[in-house]
Scaffold this active site. Structure first.
Site, short mmCIF file in Angstrom:
data_model
loop_
_atom_site.label_atom_id
_atom_site.label_comp_id
_atom_site.label_asym_id
_atom_site.label_seq_id
_atom_site.Cartn_x
_atom_site.Cartn_y
_atom_site.Cartn_z
N ASP A 72 54.87 7.43 66.20
CA ASP A 72 56.20 7.81 65.74
C ASP A 72 57.28 7.02 66.49
OD1 ASP A 72 58.22 9.12 64.43
OD2 ASP A 72 58.15 10.89 65.68
N ASP A 93 59.04 9.20 57.79
CA ASP A 93 58.83 9.62 59.18
C ASP A 93 59.00 11.13 59.34
OD1 ASP A 93 58.54 8.98 62.07
OD2 ASP A 93 60.58 9.73 62.16
N ASP A 97 56.03 13.94 60.13
CA ASP A 97 56.13 14.84 61.29
C ASP A 97 55.99 16.30 60.88
OD1 ASP A 97 56.53 12.71 62.96
OD2 ASP A 97 58.71 12.86 62.95
#
Length: 286
Positions: A72, A93, A97
């Site tokens: 990440d 992203d 997550d």
């Protein structure tokens, strides 16, 4: 070739090169193949692989999950180095997550039933906080805005959280480490001490001090993937000393991350409410 014709030919060739260069510049870039997004795809693959190993292979699962989380930070670095920051990459992203953490919390809710409502609440808070925050950022800032753009009105805590990359990465990493340690703890709780370290098919190594018919496990659990068989297979596979230390050490950071999620949800809701008030006032005045 006469000098005049050679000069004309050279000018024509130069014009052709300029046109080719302009055509190349006009061709749209393939955002899906930007380096940060490729790293994002690798994160997704690693996360899915960790889910495959999650029920019975804690070490492999934890390793794959941890690598996915660590990447990440790499995709953000790649976006800055190659100047390839995109809205698609930001969404990829964030979705990665949210989904990976939620899948781990779903497992924890089933593996540690007494705390299921806590894990379920954390899933709901995580999704609600980030969705409302991103939606408010788009409504107020427009399509080109970023959810990481925090103004002074949102408080110093949110400002530091989103503007300081070290704080953001450290807090998110310690939050994930807390849940990974909880996951490992679910493999260290004895359920049936007689069958320590036995595989779910009844053919694994038993406790050296206990003699028992290995076919008994297969008779008890004809379905090796039933809830009871999986619970037995998880028993006593991981020493709980280090997971306990990690849980205790990371708990304050996990709690702070949840406090930030609550603040983010409240502030984003208030920002959306102010937009609604302004719109309603404009309609009444019009």
């Amino acid at each position: 070739m006469p000098p005049g014709r050679a000069l004309a030919q050279r000018d024509q060739d130069r014009g052709s090169d300029d046109n080719s260069r302009q055509d190349a510049e006009r061709q749209p870039e393939n955002v899906f193949l930007f380096w940060p997004n490729i790293i994002g795809y690798i994160r997704v693959i690693l996360a899915i692989s960790s889910l495959y190993y999650m029920p019975l292979h804690p070490r492999t699962c934890s390793l794959l999950y941890a690598i996915s989380c660590l990447l990440d930070a790499l995709d953000g670095y790649a976006a800055r180095v190659f100047n390839q920051g995109t809205q698609f990459g930001a969404v990829l992203d964030m979705v990665t997550d949210r989904c990976t953490t939620s899948c781990l919390l779903v497992f924890l809710a089933t593996a540690i039933p007494r705390w299921a409502i806590v894990f379920q609440g954390l899933i709901a808070l995580d999704f609600a906080s980030h969705y409302v925050h991103m939606y408010a950022s788009l409504v107020i800032g427009g399509a080109g805005s970023s959810h990481k753009n925090i103004d002074e009105s949102q408080g110093w805590l949110m400002k530091v959280y989103y503007s300081n990359k070290i704080v953001l990465f450290s807090l998110c990493a310690l939050n994930e480490l807390f849940f990974i340690a909880c996951y490992l703890l679910s493999f260290s709780s004895p359920v049936i001490p007689l069958y320590l370290n036995a595989d779910i098919d009844g053919h694994g190594p038993l406790h050296p001090e206990v003699e028992v018919d290995t076919s008994l496990l297969a008779k008890m659990f004809p379905d090796p993937f039933s809830s009871a068989a999986l619970e037995l297979a998880r028993a006593n596979k991981i020493d709980k000393y280090w997971p306990n230390i990690i849980v205790i050490g990371c708990f304050p950071f996990m709690a702070l991350k949840q406090v930030i999620n609550v603040i983010q949800l409240v502030q984003a809701s208030q920002r959306l409410a102010r937009v609604d008030v302004q719109r309603r006032q404009g309609i009444k005045q019009g």
